[in-house]
Design a protein around this motif. Structure first.
Motif, PDB file in Angstrom:
ATOM      1  N   LEU A 102       0.830  -1.208   0.000  1.00  0.00           N
ATOM      2  CA  LEU A 102       0.000   0.000   0.000  1.00  0.00           C
ATOM      3  C   LEU A 102       0.862   1.255   0.000  1.00  0.00           C
ATOM      4  CD1 LEU A 102      -2.767  -1.040   2.573  1.00  0.00           C
ATOM      5  CD2 LEU A 102      -3.071  -0.715   0.105  1.00  0.00           C
ATOM      6  N   ASP A 103       1.943   1.238   0.768  1.00  0.00           N
ATOM      7  CA  ASP A 103       2.830   2.400   0.830  1.00  0.00           C
ATOM      8  C   ASP A 103       3.530   2.660  -0.500  1.00  0.00           C
ATOM      9  OD1 ASP A 103       2.130   2.777   3.450  1.00  0.00           O
ATOM     10  OD2 ASP A 103       3.919   1.819   4.291  1.00  0.00           O
ATOM     11  N   TYR A 104       3.727   1.602  -1.287  1.00  0.00           N
ATOM     12  CA  TYR A 104       4.336   1.766  -2.609  1.00  0.00           C
ATOM     13  C   TYR A 104       3.308   2.114  -3.682  1.00  0.00           C
ATOM     14  CZ  TYR A 104       9.043   0.247  -1.333  1.00  0.00           C
ATOM     15  OH  TYR A 104      10.295   0.177  -0.792  1.00  0.00           O
ATOM     16  N   GLY A 105       2.073   2.320  -3.273  1.00  0.00           N
ATOM     17  CA  GLY A 105       1.048   2.765  -4.205  1.00  0.00           C
ATOM     18  C   GLY A 105       0.366   1.670  -4.989  1.00  0.00           C
ATOM     19  N   ILE A 106       0.529   0.412  -4.565  1.00  0.00           N
ATOM     20  CA  ILE A 106      -0.146  -0.688  -5.257  1.00  0.00           C
ATOM     21  C   ILE A 106      -1.630  -0.672  -4.899  1.00  0.00           C
ATOM     22  CG2 ILE A 106      -0.257  -3.212  -5.487  1.00  0.00           C
ATOM     23  CD1 ILE A 106       2.719  -3.287  -4.871  1.00  0.00           C
ATOM     24  N   GLN A 107      -2.463  -0.953  -5.889  1.00  0.00           N
ATOM     25  CA  GLN A 107      -3.911  -0.920  -5.705  1.00  0.00           C
ATOM     26  C   GLN A 107      -4.318  -1.794  -4.509  1.00  0.00           C
ATOM     27  OE1 GLN A 107      -6.778  -2.907  -6.237  1.00  0.00           O
ATOM     28  NE2 GLN A 107      -8.220  -1.203  -6.407  1.00  0.00           N
ATOM     29  N   PRO A 108      -5.218  -1.307  -3.625  1.00  0.00           N
ATOM     30  CA  PRO A 108      -5.536  -2.034  -2.390  1.00  0.00           C
ATOM     31  C   PRO A 108      -5.960  -3.483  -2.598  1.00  0.00           C
ATOM     32  CG  PRO A 108      -6.408   0.184  -2.255  1.00  0.00           C
ATOM     33  CD  PRO A 108      -5.871   0.031  -3.644  1.00  0.00           C
ATOM     34  N   HIS A 109      -6.850  -3.748  -3.575  1.00  0.00           N
ATOM     35  CA  HIS A 109      -7.313  -5.118  -3.762  1.00  0.00           C
ATOM     36  C   HIS A 109      -6.158  -6.057  -4.115  1.00  0.00           C
ATOM     37  CE1 HIS A 109     -11.031  -2.760  -4.363  1.00  0.00           C
ATOM     38  NE2 HIS A 109     -11.597  -3.796  -3.760  1.00  0.00           N
ATOM     39  N   ILE A 110      -5.244  -5.565  -4.948  1.00  0.00           N
ATOM     40  CA  ILE A 110      -4.079  -6.371  -5.307  1.00  0.00           C
ATOM     41  C   ILE A 110      -3.183  -6.583  -4.090  1.00  0.00           C
ATOM     42  CG2 ILE A 110      -2.049  -6.519  -6.794  1.00  0.00           C
ATOM     43  CD1 ILE A 110      -4.692  -6.783  -8.266  1.00  0.00           C
ATOM     44  N   SER A 111      -3.055  -5.546  -3.276  1.00  0.00           N
ATOM     45  CA  SER A 111      -2.233  -5.654  -2.062  1.00  0.00           C
ATOM     46  C   SER A 111      -2.798  -6.697  -1.106  1.00  0.00           C
ATOM     47  CB  SER A 111      -2.163  -4.291  -1.361  1.00  0.00           C
ATOM     48  OG  SER A 111      -1.582  -3.319  -2.199  1.00  0.00           O
ATOM     49  N   TYR A 112      -4.119  -6.661  -0.875  1.00  0.00           N
ATOM     50  CA  TYR A 112      -4.745  -7.613   0.038  1.00  0.00           C
ATOM     51  C   TYR A 112      -4.629  -9.035  -0.505  1.00  0.00           C
ATOM     52  CZ  TYR A 112      -6.950  -3.284   1.699  1.00  0.00           C
ATOM     53  OH  TYR A 112      -7.191  -2.020   2.157  1.00  0.00           O
ATOM     54  N   LEU A 113      -4.875  -9.197  -1.787  1.00  0.00           N
ATOM     55  CA  LEU A 113      -4.831 -10.525  -2.403  1.00  0.00           C
ATOM     56  C   LEU A 113      -3.426 -11.122  -2.323  1.00  0.00           C
ATOM     57  CD1 LEU A 113      -6.735 -12.461  -4.119  1.00  0.00           C
ATOM     58  CD2 LEU A 113      -5.587 -11.508  -6.118  1.00  0.00           C
ATOM     59  N   THR A 114      -2.433 -10.319  -2.710  1.00  0.00           N
ATOM     60  CA  THR A 114      -1.052 -10.797  -2.709  1.00  0.00           C
ATOM     61  C   THR A 114      -0.557 -11.069  -1.288  1.00  0.00           C
ATOM     62  OG1 THR A 114      -0.645  -9.454  -4.687  1.00  0.00           O
ATOM     63  CG2 THR A 114       1.278 -10.295  -3.524  1.00  0.00           C
ATOM     64  N   ALA A 115      -0.916 -10.187  -0.359  1.00  0.00           N
ATOM     65  CA  ALA A 115      -0.506 -10.385   1.037  1.00  0.00           C
ATOM     66  C   ALA A 115      -1.095 -11.671   1.606  1.00  0.00           C
ATOM     67  CB  ALA A 115      -0.921  -9.187   1.883  1.00  0.00           C
ATOM     68  N   GLY A 116      -2.328 -12.010   1.207  1.00  0.00           N
ATOM     69  CA  GLY A 116      -2.935 -13.256   1.649  1.00  0.00           C
ATOM     70  C   GLY A 116      -2.171 -14.470   1.149  1.00  0.00           C
ATOM     71  N   PHE A 117      -1.727 -14.426  -0.112  1.00  0.00           N
ATOM     72  CA  PHE A 117      -0.903 -15.508  -0.664  1.00  0.00           C
ATOM     73  C   PHE A 117       0.390 -15.660   0.137  1.00  0.00           C
ATOM     74  CE2 PHE A 117      -3.298 -15.411  -4.726  1.00  0.00           C
ATOM     75  CZ  PHE A 117      -3.368 -16.769  -4.977  1.00  0.00           C
ATOM     76  N   ILE A 118       1.070 -14.535   0.326  1.00  0.00           N
ATOM     77  CA  ILE A 118       2.370 -14.573   0.998  1.00  0.00           C
ATOM     78  C   ILE A 118       2.224 -15.041   2.448  1.00  0.00           C
ATOM     79  CG2 ILE A 118       4.343 -13.180   1.735  1.00  0.00           C
ATOM     80  CD1 ILE A 118       3.775 -11.360  -0.684  1.00  0.00           C
ATOM     81  N   GLY A 119       1.198 -14.536   3.129  1.00  0.00           N
ATOM     82  CA  GLY A 119       0.983 -14.908   4.522  1.00  0.00           C
ATOM     83  C   GLY A 119       0.713 -16.387   4.688  1.00  0.00           C
ATOM     84  N   ASP A 120      -0.134 -16.962   3.826  1.00  0.00           N
ATOM     85  CA  ASP A 120      -0.446 -18.375   3.954  1.00  0.00           C
ATOM     86  C   ASP A 120       0.757 -19.246   3.604  1.00  0.00           C
ATOM     87  OD1 ASP A 120      -3.129 -20.008   4.368  1.00  0.00           O
ATOM     88  OD2 ASP A 120      -1.916 -21.099   2.908  1.00  0.00           O
ATOM     89  N   PHE A 121       1.552 -18.803   2.644  1.00  0.00           N
ATOM     90  CA  PHE A 121       2.745 -19.563   2.289  1.00  0.00           C
ATOM     91  C   PHE A 121       3.723 -19.608   3.461  1.00  0.00           C
ATOM     92  CE2 PHE A 121       7.040 -19.918   0.478  1.00  0.00           C
ATOM     93  CZ  PHE A 121       6.905 -21.130  -0.197  1.00  0.00           C
TER      94      PHE A 121
END
Length: 366
Positions: A102-121
């Motif tokens: 989010l701080d790097y300006g990535i669209q919120p939905h993409i940020s949440y989706l990608t963070a969910g992938f990384i967190g579960d991994f």
């Protein structure tokens, strides 16, 4: 003022997110453990015909014959031991990834989706071994269980760990790792993307960061339930792979538990076992992730174990779209309740920690 989750004012310290996530996630998992046990028995039952069929009758049978502690809550210790550190890792990784994107300006939905992938991994390193232990103990029930023969007979959690490592090797604790990630990564990513969006809408509606108990429960349940429905096809394929009968263990495949029941009524394939030994054995891989709510119909076509996507295509060709969504109702119920409980507790514990362990505002975004 906006009430978006990306707002610095709404960012608790990482340690608060990790503690709240660990407590909330573990509580949610423990509340749903009995349903997990029933579904594990259903999908891992090696008997033909299966002993456990409908949800209600399976619950009653396990409770009447084996009780709560050793029956419905068998395997609770490895479940708890994996759930707490797993959710701690998930929420810490999720919050860190989300905030930086989010701080790097990535669209919120993409940020949440990608963070969910990384967190579960990140969490999978912990929860997959614990799920292997939990699943085997759930299937087994109590030691020397006279009511259900699962193929396992451990004295307890530590005996299971020692026995698996001694007889099957350390790698067996990570069996089903690939299949677990195929289903759980998309689920977690979608769950938190929906949850964050529903939270944002609720805060805009209430014009406050405090949205009340009903909306807290609703946003968490809706996020989990919707993600559960959307990932149902992956759940179906994964369960088919885990429960289908394969009379010939293929070389190079992950070693699976062999049930000792004879195969009755199965058609012979063109392949022949090099050294036939009666009775023939059926290979039934066991689940190592969240409970599946899909029970394959009798006579379902065996799937190729090498590819989830081949499985999706085969089910569509033979059963249509309906085959992808078998068991979608129970799956929706399970994911809704578990997600609602976990995320409701997560938010409430965060608020308590803000009072009990206050920090300077400059540290809140750290």
């Amino acid at each position: 003022m906006t009430f978006d989750n990306g707002d610095v004012e709404g960012r608790p310290p990482y340690i608060h997110s990790m503690i709240a996530g660990g407590l909330g996630g573990t509580t949610g998992d423990m509340l749903m453990h009995s349903l997990d046990t029933v579904k594990t028995r259903q999908q891992g039952d090696p008997h033909i015909p299966p002993k456990y069929t409908s949800l209600g009758s399976s619950y009653y049978t396990i409770w009447r014959q084996e009780g709560v502690a050793r029956g419905l809550y068998g395997g609770w210790l490895p479940a708890m031991m994996g759930s707490f550190p797993g959710t701690v890792l998930f929420f810490g990784t999720y919050e860190w990834s989300k905030r930086h994107m989010l701080d790097y300006g990535i669209q919120p939905h993409i940020s949440y989706l990608t963070a969910g992938f990384i967190g579960d991994f990140a969490a999978s390193i912990v929860y997959v071994p614990s799920e292997v232990l939990k699943t085997r103990l759930q299937l087994q029930g109590r030691y020397n269980n006279p009511y259900f023969k699962s193929g396992y007979n451990y004295r307890g959690t530590w005996d299971a760990v020692k026995t698996i490592i001694r007889t099957e090797g350390f790698a067996e604790l990570f069996s089903g790792y690939k299949a677990t990630l195929y289903r759980d990564l998309p689920f977690s990513a979608l769950q938190f993307m929906f949850y964050e969006q529903f939270q944002s809408w609720a805060r805009e509606y209430k014009k406050s960061r405090e949205i009340g108990v009903r909306l807290e429960l609703l946003t968490g349940a809706a996020g989990g339930g919707l993600a559960g429905v959307m990932t149902c096809p992956l759940d179906v394929v994964k369960t088919r792979l885990q429960t289908q009968i394969d009379p010939i263990p293929a070389l190079g495949k992950t070693k699976d538990r062999l049930a000792t029941e004879t195969m009755s009524g199965l058609q012979d394939t063109s392949k022949q076992v090099q050294s036939p030994a009666p009775p023939k054995q059926q290979k039934r891989p066991i689940s190592t992730s969240s409970p599946s709510t899909h029970t394959p119909r009798p006579g379902a076509i065996p799937l190729d174990e090498d590819s989830i996507f081949k499985g999706l295509r085969l089910i569509y060709k033979t059963e249509g779209v309906g085959g992808w969504f078998r068991g979608v109702g129970p799956r929706f119920v399970w994911t809704s309740i578990q997600s609602g409980c976990m995320l409701f507790l997560y938010q409430n514990i965060l608020r308590k920690l803000e009072v009990w362990l206050p920090v300077e505002r400059s540290d809140m975004s750290a």
